[in-house]
Design a protein around this motif. Sequence first.
Motif, short mmCIF file in Angstrom:
data_model
loop_
_atom_site.label_atom_id
_atom_site.label_comp_id
_atom_site.label_asym_id
_atom_site.label_seq_id
_atom_site.Cartn_x
_atom_site.Cartn_y
_atom_site.Cartn_z
N VAL A 5 4.30 -17.37 2.13
CA VAL A 5 2.89 -17.06 2.41
C VAL A 5 2.78 -15.67 3.04
CG1 VAL A 5 0.85 -17.73 3.72
CG2 VAL A 5 2.28 -19.49 2.67
N ALA A 6 3.64 -15.39 4.02
CA ALA A 6 3.60 -14.10 4.71
C ALA A 6 3.90 -12.94 3.75
CB ALA A 6 4.58 -14.09 5.88
N PHE A 7 4.87 -13.14 2.86
CA PHE A 7 5.23 -12.06 1.93
C PHE A 7 4.12 -11.83 0.91
CE2 PHE A 7 7.51 -10.29 -1.78
CZ PHE A 7 8.03 -9.16 -1.17
N THR A 8 3.54 -12.90 0.40
CA THR A 8 2.43 -12.76 -0.55
C THR A 8 1.25 -12.06 0.11
OG1 THR A 8 3.12 -14.81 -1.64
CG2 THR A 8 0.92 -14.00 -2.15
N ALA A 9 0.97 -12.41 1.36
CA ALA A 9 -0.11 -11.75 2.10
C ALA A 9 0.19 -10.27 2.30
CB ALA A 9 -0.31 -12.44 3.45
N ARG A 10 1.44 -9.94 2.53
CA ARG A 10 1.82 -8.53 2.70
C ARG A 10 1.59 -7.74 1.40
NH1 ARG A 10 7.95 -6.25 3.59
NH2 ARG A 10 7.41 -4.04 3.87
N ILE A 11 1.98 -8.33 0.28
CA ILE A 11 1.77 -7.66 -1.00
C ILE A 11 0.28 -7.48 -1.27
CG2 ILE A 11 2.12 -7.81 -3.50
CD1 ILE A 11 4.63 -7.20 -1.78
N ARG A 12 -0.51 -8.51 -0.95
CA ARG A 12 -1.96 -8.39 -1.12
C ARG A 12 -2.51 -7.23 -0.29
NH1 ARG A 12 -6.16 -8.46 1.47
NH2 ARG A 12 -8.20 -9.08 0.63
N GLU A 13 -2.03 -7.09 0.95
CA GLU A 13 -2.50 -6.03 1.83
C GLU A 13 -2.15 -4.65 1.27
OE1 GLU A 13 -4.30 -4.03 4.89
OE2 GLU A 13 -4.45 -6.16 4.35
N LEU A 14 -0.94 -4.51 0.74
CA LEU A 14 -0.53 -3.22 0.16
C LEU A 14 -1.37 -2.88 -1.07
CD1 LEU A 14 3.36 -3.56 0.47
CD2 LEU A 14 1.86 -2.07 1.81
N LEU A 15 -1.67 -3.88 -1.88
CA LEU A 15 -2.51 -3.66 -3.05
C LEU A 15 -3.94 -3.35 -2.63
CD1 LEU A 15 -1.20 -6.51 -5.40
CD2 LEU A 15 -0.67 -4.06 -5.53
N ASP A 16 -4.40 -3.99 -1.57
CA ASP A 16 -5.74 -3.73 -1.06
C ASP A 16 -5.86 -2.30 -0.57
OD1 ASP A 16 -8.36 -4.37 -0.54
OD2 ASP A 16 -7.95 -5.37 1.37
N ARG A 17 -4.85 -1.82 0.14
CA ARG A 17 -4.86 -0.43 0.61
C ARG A 17 -4.90 0.56 -0.55
NH1 ARG A 17 -0.01 -0.54 5.15
NH2 ARG A 17 -0.94 -2.13 6.53
N ALA A 18 -4.32 0.15 -1.68
CA ALA A 18 -4.32 1.01 -2.87
C ALA A 18 -5.60 0.88 -3.69
CB ALA A 18 -3.10 0.68 -3.75
N GLY A 19 -6.53 0.06 -3.22
CA GLY A 19 -7.82 -0.09 -3.90
C GLY A 19 -7.80 -1.01 -5.09
N LEU A 20 -6.82 -1.92 -5.15
CA LEU A 20 -6.66 -2.78 -6.33
C LEU A 20 -7.20 -4.20 -6.14
CD1 LEU A 20 -3.04 -1.69 -7.22
CD2 LEU A 20 -5.08 -1.18 -8.55
N ILE A 21 -7.64 -4.53 -4.95
CA ILE A 21 -8.04 -5.91 -4.68
C ILE A 21 -9.54 -6.14 -4.81
CG2 ILE A 21 -8.14 -7.69 -2.89
CD1 ILE A 21 -5.42 -7.44 -4.17
N GLU A 22 -10.33 -5.23 -4.31
CA GLU A 22 -11.78 -5.42 -4.36
C GLU A 22 -12.28 -5.26 -5.78
OE1 GLU A 22 -15.89 -3.99 -2.12
OE2 GLU A 22 -13.98 -3.06 -1.64
N ARG A 23 -12.99 -6.27 -6.28
CA ARG A 23 -13.53 -6.24 -7.65
C ARG A 23 -14.95 -5.68 -7.62
NH1 ARG A 23 -13.20 -11.98 -10.23
NH2 ARG A 23 -13.65 -10.80 -12.13
N PRO A 24 -15.23 -4.70 -8.48
CA PRO A 24 -16.60 -4.16 -8.53
C PRO A 24 -17.56 -5.20 -9.09
CG PRO A 24 -15.29 -3.31 -10.35
CD PRO A 24 -14.34 -4.06 -9.46
N GLU A 25 -18.82 -5.05 -8.73
CA GLU A 25 -19.84 -5.92 -9.31
C GLU A 25 -19.92 -5.67 -10.81
OE1 GLU A 25 -21.56 -8.35 -7.87
OE2 GLU A 25 -20.39 -7.97 -6.06
N PRO A 26 -20.28 -6.70 -11.59
CA PRO A 26 -20.38 -6.50 -13.04
C PRO A 26 -21.29 -5.34 -13.38
CG PRO A 26 -20.58 -8.82 -12.50
CD PRO A 26 -20.60 -8.07 -11.19
N GLY A 27 -20.80 -4.45 -14.24
CA GLY A 27 -21.56 -3.28 -14.63
C GLY A 27 -22.05 -3.40 -16.06
N PRO A 28 -22.13 -2.25 -16.76
CA PRO A 28 -22.58 -2.26 -18.15
C PRO A 28 -21.67 -3.11 -19.02
CG PRO A 28 -22.57 -0.03 -17.25
CD PRO A 28 -21.87 -0.89 -16.25
N VAL A 29 -22.24 -3.68 -20.04
CA VAL A 29 -21.49 -4.54 -20.96
C VAL A 29 -20.42 -3.75 -21.66
CG1 VAL A 29 -21.64 -5.97 -23.02
CG2 VAL A 29 -23.46 -6.05 -21.31
N ARG A 30 -19.18 -4.31 -21.69
CA ARG A 30 -18.09 -3.69 -22.45
C ARG A 30 -18.13 -4.22 -23.87
NH1 ARG A 30 -13.02 -5.56 -19.63
NH2 ARG A 30 -12.06 -4.57 -21.42
#
Length: 248
Positions: free
Chosen positions: A222-247
């Motif tokens: 659990v601790a290691f997975t949380a650490r990886i999530r934090e590193l990805l969050d710092r890189a801007g990869l965790i927060e999902r943008p709100e749905p935009g224009p249709v692809r």
Amino acid sequence: MRGDFYIGAYWGPRKETALECARRAELFFHMLARYDPTFTQWYRRGRGAPRELPGHPVRQVVEEWEQLFLRGMNRTDATRKVMEDLGFRADVWNAKTSERTRIELHCGEYSPFGPGNTCLFHPPHEGPTRERILSAPVLAGVLTSIATAWDPDFAMASSSEMVDLIQKRKREVRVGWLTYLSRRLGTVPPLPAPVRIEPVGTLGWLLILSPEPMTASNPEHVAFTARIRELLDRAGLIERPEPGPVRE
């Protein structure tokens, strides 16, 4: 491995026809069949299915998948009018018993207010087939098949218990034992050992946190997975943008 383990792949609004979704499904199940002998034949619900079978056999051809998606169009409760912007659904499985694998598909949705497009893979609840599927090599193959065919924003293999412990915001990229990230999200930063980062064609990256299963019952996992999530969050990869224009 115990727990409610699953693979979930998610992507935003993408307007596609039943035929376009069918082409993706044909590729997906063709690739999937390489990774386990139980992935070669799938069935659907419907009246008149032979009693000795789990349902109506699904032929792995585009025409069959197109008809399956057309039958799974979303409709209003009152008038049964088709809601085209909510896309298509299909649900298939490969056995009758608790050793069956079930796959739920939702594609072609382009409404920014819908639940989103998904591919959900539920392995058997018990038995040797479950243990065989829940290994890093097989799960990596399943995730690669999903990523190649469906081009999701992200996908992960994890248990519901681990997701509940790791996820911090309702709308975010989920990190699991194995995680796929599309290049649309950004660039994956360097990650600590034993994480393996493998490219999936030109589409994105597959992150394998450990060669051994990562479980919610192990505090170190659990601790290691949380650490990886934090590193990805710092890189801007965790927060999902709100749905935009249709692809398209």
